[in-house]
Design an enzyme around this catalytic site. Sequence first.
Site, short mmCIF file in Angstrom:
data_model
loop_
_atom_site.label_atom_id
_atom_site.label_comp_id
_atom_site.label_asym_id
_atom_site.label_seq_id
_atom_site.Cartn_x
_atom_site.Cartn_y
_atom_site.Cartn_z
N HIS A 18 47.12 42.69 39.67
CA HIS A 18 45.90 43.17 39.41
C HIS A 18 44.70 42.42 39.28
CE1 HIS A 18 45.55 42.29 34.67
NE2 HIS A 18 45.82 41.28 35.25
N CYS A 37 40.67 36.06 36.36
CA CYS A 37 41.39 37.22 36.42
C CYS A 37 40.63 38.07 37.35
CB CYS A 37 41.26 37.86 35.03
SG CYS A 37 42.65 36.78 34.01
N HIS A 43 45.97 38.84 41.20
CA HIS A 43 46.79 37.82 40.50
C HIS A 43 47.89 38.93 39.72
CE1 HIS A 43 44.18 38.69 36.98
NE2 HIS A 43 45.40 38.31 36.19
N HIS A 45 51.42 39.20 36.78
CA HIS A 45 51.60 38.91 35.57
C HIS A 45 53.28 39.47 35.49
CE1 HIS A 45 48.10 37.55 33.44
NE2 HIS A 45 47.61 38.57 34.04
N ASP A 83 56.14 48.95 38.19
CA ASP A 83 56.66 47.59 38.80
C ASP A 83 56.52 47.20 40.37
OD1 ASP A 83 58.24 45.46 38.18
OD2 ASP A 83 59.96 46.52 38.80
N HIS A 84 56.23 45.88 40.72
CA HIS A 84 55.95 45.48 41.71
C HIS A 84 54.92 46.36 42.60
CE1 HIS A 84 59.77 43.33 40.98
NE2 HIS A 84 59.15 42.44 42.18
N GLU A 128 51.22 40.41 28.18
CA GLU A 128 51.03 40.11 29.46
C GLU A 128 51.27 38.62 29.75
OE1 GLU A 128 46.89 41.35 31.36
OE2 GLU A 128 46.40 39.45 30.11
#
Length: 140
Positions: A18, A37, A43, A45, A83-84, A128
């Site tokens: 994100h 960020c 980037h 998480h 996810d991903h 996070e």
Amino acid sequence: MNNKRITVFRKEHFNAAHRLNNPAWSVERNKAVFGLCNNDNFHGHNYELIVQVSGEIDPETGYLIDLKILSDLIKEEVLNRFDHKNLNLDTQEFKHLNPTAENIAVVIYDLIRAKLDERYTLKIRLYETERNFVEYPTEW
């Protein structure tokens, strides 16, 4: 065992990228508020998700909720969706909503709440990082 309230927890994991950014702000203000960020190239998480469901034990099954059903619900509504993925670019939920941990937790809550029987109460805890996490909803 009637009227015995209990809570069950299901822990899941997903990876997502994100970028925190407010398009109404200048580049300078975004960098000042969101720092690293706000990276133009995003980037990622490794999110840890804990879904908490509370209610009364069913006297016929001995369950609050079948954890396989809860697991499938989380997979369908959250993991398959996020996810991903790049949350900013790949999801409808964050096209116009800054994907902060706070907003992600609220979105996950709303997605699961819409499919979860109303007799259950629901709480989302989203990590996070190991040290930074949010919970929704919060009692005041």
